[in-house]
Design a protein around this motif. Structure first.
Motif, short mmCIF file in Angstrom:
data_model
loop_
_atom_site.label_atom_id
_atom_site.label_comp_id
_atom_site.label_asym_id
_atom_site.label_seq_id
_atom_site.Cartn_x
_atom_site.Cartn_y
_atom_site.Cartn_z
N LYS A 37 11.55 8.34 -9.46
CA LYS A 37 10.38 7.63 -9.98
C LYS A 37 10.42 6.20 -9.11
O LYS A 37 9.19 5.68 -8.87
CB LYS A 37 10.95 6.91 -11.46
N ILE A 38 11.40 5.82 -8.57
CA ILE A 38 11.55 4.42 -7.96
C ILE A 38 10.70 4.56 -6.58
O ILE A 38 10.22 3.49 -6.08
CB ILE A 38 12.94 3.77 -7.55
N LYS A 39 10.67 5.83 -5.93
CA LYS A 39 9.92 6.02 -4.76
C LYS A 39 8.34 5.75 -4.98
O LYS A 39 7.72 5.62 -3.99
CB LYS A 39 10.09 7.29 -4.24
N LYS A 40 8.10 5.73 -6.02
CA LYS A 40 6.57 5.34 -6.48
C LYS A 40 6.07 4.09 -6.49
O LYS A 40 5.03 3.74 -6.59
CB LYS A 40 6.05 6.31 -7.63
N VAL A 41 7.16 3.22 -6.65
CA VAL A 41 6.83 1.53 -7.00
C VAL A 41 6.68 0.91 -5.63
O VAL A 41 6.76 1.31 -4.31
CB VAL A 41 8.24 1.03 -7.47
N HIS A 42 5.70 -0.22 -5.91
CA HIS A 42 5.47 -0.94 -4.85
C HIS A 42 5.92 -2.55 -4.69
O HIS A 42 5.48 -3.30 -4.41
CB HIS A 42 3.85 -0.99 -4.79
N ALA A 43 7.09 -2.82 -5.52
CA ALA A 43 7.72 -3.95 -5.84
C ALA A 43 8.99 -4.02 -4.86
O ALA A 43 9.54 -3.04 -4.39
CB ALA A 43 8.28 -3.92 -7.14
N LEU A 44 9.12 -5.47 -4.49
CA LEU A 44 10.61 -5.59 -3.77
C LEU A 44 11.80 -5.23 -4.55
O LEU A 44 11.58 -5.41 -5.78
CB LEU A 44 10.66 -7.04 -3.43
N ILE A 45 12.59 -4.47 -4.22
CA ILE A 45 13.85 -4.36 -4.79
C ILE A 45 15.24 -5.12 -4.50
O ILE A 45 15.41 -4.86 -3.27
CB ILE A 45 14.07 -2.79 -4.86
N ILE A 46 15.89 -5.71 -5.22
CA ILE A 46 17.02 -6.38 -4.87
C ILE A 46 18.14 -5.42 -5.80
O ILE A 46 18.11 -5.55 -6.98
CB ILE A 46 16.86 -7.60 -5.32
N ALA A 100 6.03 -3.72 -11.99
CA ALA A 100 6.90 -4.60 -11.64
C ALA A 100 6.61 -5.34 -10.33
O ALA A 100 5.93 -4.54 -9.58
CB ALA A 100 8.15 -3.85 -11.67
N ASP A 101 6.71 -6.59 -10.20
CA ASP A 101 6.54 -6.93 -8.85
C ASP A 101 7.81 -7.43 -8.12
O ASP A 101 7.70 -7.54 -6.78
CB ASP A 101 5.66 -8.23 -8.91
N LEU A 102 8.76 -7.36 -8.98
CA LEU A 102 10.33 -7.44 -8.18
C LEU A 102 11.09 -6.71 -9.42
O LEU A 102 11.00 -6.87 -10.51
CB LEU A 102 10.66 -8.94 -8.19
N ILE A 103 12.00 -5.72 -8.84
CA ILE A 103 12.97 -4.96 -9.29
C ILE A 103 14.40 -5.21 -9.02
O ILE A 103 14.56 -5.34 -7.81
CB ILE A 103 12.62 -3.42 -9.14
N PHE A 104 15.04 -5.76 -9.87
CA PHE A 104 16.49 -6.17 -9.85
C PHE A 104 17.36 -5.31 -10.28
O PHE A 104 17.43 -5.21 -11.63
CB PHE A 104 16.71 -7.74 -10.37
N LYS A 143 0.69 -1.12 -0.17
CA LYS A 143 0.01 -0.02 0.08
C LYS A 143 0.97 1.38 -0.02
O LYS A 143 2.06 1.22 0.44
CB LYS A 143 -1.00 -0.08 1.27
N VAL A 144 0.41 2.36 -0.52
CA VAL A 144 1.03 3.44 -0.57
C VAL A 144 1.31 3.99 0.91
O VAL A 144 0.60 3.91 1.72
CB VAL A 144 0.51 4.80 -1.32
N GLY A 145 2.45 4.33 1.20
CA GLY A 145 3.01 4.91 2.51
C GLY A 145 3.65 3.59 3.22
O GLY A 145 4.41 3.93 4.35
N ASP A 146 3.68 2.46 2.77
CA ASP A 146 4.43 1.59 3.44
C ASP A 146 5.92 1.57 3.12
O ASP A 146 6.44 2.46 2.37
CB ASP A 146 4.15 0.11 2.84
N ILE A 147 6.68 1.07 4.12
CA ILE A 147 8.27 1.27 3.97
C ILE A 147 8.63 0.49 2.83
O ILE A 147 8.01 -0.62 2.54
CB ILE A 147 8.84 0.66 5.26
N MET A 148 9.75 1.11 2.00
CA MET A 148 10.05 0.41 0.85
C MET A 148 10.88 -0.82 1.27
O MET A 148 11.61 -0.57 2.18
CB MET A 148 11.08 1.27 0.10
N LYS A 149 10.66 -2.03 0.66
CA LYS A 149 11.46 -3.05 1.06
C LYS A 149 12.37 -3.46 -0.02
O LYS A 149 12.23 -3.38 -1.16
CB LYS A 149 10.44 -4.35 0.88
N CYS A 150 13.76 -3.43 0.55
CA CYS A 150 15.02 -3.29 -0.14
C CYS A 150 15.82 -4.72 0.15
O CYS A 150 16.16 -5.10 1.38
CB CYS A 150 15.77 -2.38 -0.37
N ILE A 151 16.54 -5.31 -0.64
CA ILE A 151 17.58 -6.36 -0.38
C ILE A 151 18.99 -5.98 -0.93
O ILE A 151 18.97 -5.73 -2.28
CB ILE A 151 17.11 -7.73 -0.78
#
Length: 252
Positions: A128-137, A103-107, A3-11
């Motif tokens: 632009k990447i701050k607007k996504v909701h995908a996991l970023i690796i 995207a559902d996963l961004i590598f 959801k918008v406002g969630d913490i961005m999840k990154c690996i």
């Protein structure tokens, strides 16, 4: 989807163990496994498996990008298959908004750090990447470029001696953490006649903290920063081991 406002999840990782190489250097894709629970964590944060986006390190080196991307796609097909696989580089950057949104996963792949950083800034990926909701690796250079202020470490011959080489770059601002990927590979390396760790990296740690992460180790960014696998903290000219394989530690 997050959801918008969630913490961005990154690996932030050195690499995913995506392939082996045969005797002539061909990449042989394989199941990348679950070392230090990497697969468990990817499954935790990827909510659906429709679109995988591979972001290049060199927007114009299409041949190299395709080789690495195809090996990555085949490895995920063996490990965690997606319906569609896409590449973001010079051929598709006019579709960046569409590719990021779906995207559902961004590598973010590895490569030459300053080259990738220039590409990211050219396409305004930071905003632009701050607007996504995908996991970023982020793998290797991709992990380093996730930082607000990127620590750009010399890696090619001549860079350590170049007074104009910039060691501070504008990154994607998804974390304040600076990592040195492949730490275990750099311990005995020399560059431009300098010891890589002792003479190039450590003097810079009086101004910043650097986390050395071995191959197979990674940092998961969620509500906290979770360190998985063998890793070291480089601070004020001192190296301290802070984590072991199959160990989880929360870092600042």
């Amino acid at each position: 989807m997050y959801k918008v406002g969630d913490i961005m999840k990154c690996i932030l990782t050195s690499y995913l163990d995506l392939y082996d190489k045969d005797e002539i250097g061909n990449r042989i894709p394989k199941n990348f496994g679950n070392q230090n629970h990497i697969l468990d964590n990817i499954k935790k944060y990827v909510k659906k498996y429709d679109n995988f986006l591979f972001v290049a390190s060199d927007e114009y080196n299409n041949e190299s990008t395709d080789l690495y991307a195809n090996a990555t796609f085949k490895s995920f097909d063996l490990t965690l298959p997606f319906k569609n696989y896409y590449i973001l580089d010079s051929r598709t950057e006019n579709r960046i908004d569409e590719l990021l949104k779906s995207a559902d996963l961004i590598f973010l792949c590895g490569g030459h750090l300053p080259t990738q950083n220039t590409f990211f800034n050219n396409i305004k990926l930071r905003d632009k990447i701050k607007k996504v909701h995908a996991l970023i690796i982020g793998g290797s250079a991709g992990a380093m470029n996730l930082a607000e202020n990127v620590y750009c470490i010399p890696e090619l011959e001549g860079e350590a001696l170049d007074p104009n080489f910039k060691r501070n770059l504008k990154g994607l601002a998804l974390t304040n953490i600076n990592v040195l990927p492949h730490y275990d590979e750099f311990i005995n390396v020399t560059l431009d006649g300098k010891r890589y760790i002792e003479d190039i990296v450590l003097p810079d740690t009086y101004e910043r903290i650097v986390y050395g992460i071995n191959n197979g180790s990674y940092i998961l960014i969620d509500d906290k920063n979770y360190l998985y696998g063998e890793a070291y903290i480089l601070k004020n000219g001192i190296i301290e081991k802070i984590n072991e394989d199959n160990q989880l530690t929360i870092i600042n």
